[in-house]
Design a protein around this motif. Structure first.
Motif: not given
Length: 279
Positions: A68-75
């Motif tokens: 997942l992209p970083p922002a999506m991985r965080f969410a």
């Protein structure tokens, strides 16, 4: 199912790492399986015990088969903090999208391969009958299997197609039961553990019916191709289904989404259709 001769060992495409892997690495969200995931699951598969394969996969494999992209991985790691209904709706929408895409995918295969799948794989139309149909399937119609999946299934002779399809559908249920167990905790949806149990039952049923002998390289190819589908599914969720579910216009259909989740949970009590396993 008229399986090929029992001593046949099915093989991967030639030059797997030069012909297939570069295509997959170019996909957004694709995560390449680790050697440990491939080798340990293959060793479990070779033992001929599907239950053990499910256990080993859950022990060694990352349940989220995507990068997942970083922002999506965080969410994503904090998805359990969000509304349960949102998580439930996106989960059902993604299941429906993949099932609808699978029907269209089979209809585009070569005629002789389609005929084999219709006649020798009777479970194709009976999988996951507990999943309610949505009122708006536009997201399902927009989603398609990656092209590499057709190349995988249609490689070689009809016997190769039979074996490759059986490997893919059986291992897919192994993967998905592991993910559903994980998602039950991640999304605060404990009902998904019962869904995972159905997927585990399917994995054991399919491989109990026929577990084609294959090389380690073909086992790895199968994982890679399934992970291409997993990557495409996560891209669908992140770029289309989740934003759509969070849109202000969807705030007014909470009653409908809640009813669909209740229907899904209620149908988990219904025994699913299984293949007769040879004695």
């Amino acid at each position: 199912m008229s399986a090929p001769r029992p001593d046949r060992v099915f093989e991967a495409i030639p030059d797997l790492d030069t012909r297939l892997v570069p295509q997959l690495r170019a996909m957004a969200y694709f995560r390449e399986a680790t050697p440990a995931e491939v080798e340990r699951s293959f060793a479990a598969y070779e033992q001929g015990d599907p239950e053990q394969l499910c256990r080993v996969w859950a022990e060694v494999a990352d349940p989220t088969r995507a990068a997942l992209p970083p922002a999506m991985r965080f969410a994503y790691a904090r998805a359990g903090l969000g509304p349960r209904l949102l998580n439930a709706s996106v989960f059902l929408d993604s299941l429906r999208a993949v099932l609808e895409a699978g029907e269209r995918f089979r209809g585009r295969l070569r005629g002789e391969v389609q005929a084999v799948l219709r006649s020798e794989f009777p479970y194709l139309e009976r999988r996951h009958e507990h999943i309610p149909r949505g009122h708006d399937l536009s997201e399902a119609r927009a989603f398609e299997f990656p092209e590499v999946f057709a190349s995988y299934v249609e490689h070689g002779s009809l016997d190769d197609s039979r074996a490759r399809w059986q490997l893919a559908v059986g291992l897919n249920e192994v993967q998905q039961c592991s993910y559903s167990e994980f998602a039950a905790q991640l999304f605060r949806l404990p009902e998904l553990r019962r869904h995972a149990a159905r997927e585990r039952e399917l994995a054991c049923n399919y491989f109990g019916h026929w577990a084609p002998r294959c090389t380690l390289e073909l086992w790895r190819e199968t994982i890679l191709v399934l992970d291409a589908l997993n990557a495409a599914t996560f891209e669908l969720v992140c770029t289309q289904l989740l934003p759509r579910a969070m849109a202000p216009s969807r705030l007014f259909d909470a009653r409908s989404r809640r009813a669909q989740w209740r229907e899904f949970v209620a149908k988990l009590d219904t025994p699913q259709w299984l293949l007769a396993v040879p004695q």
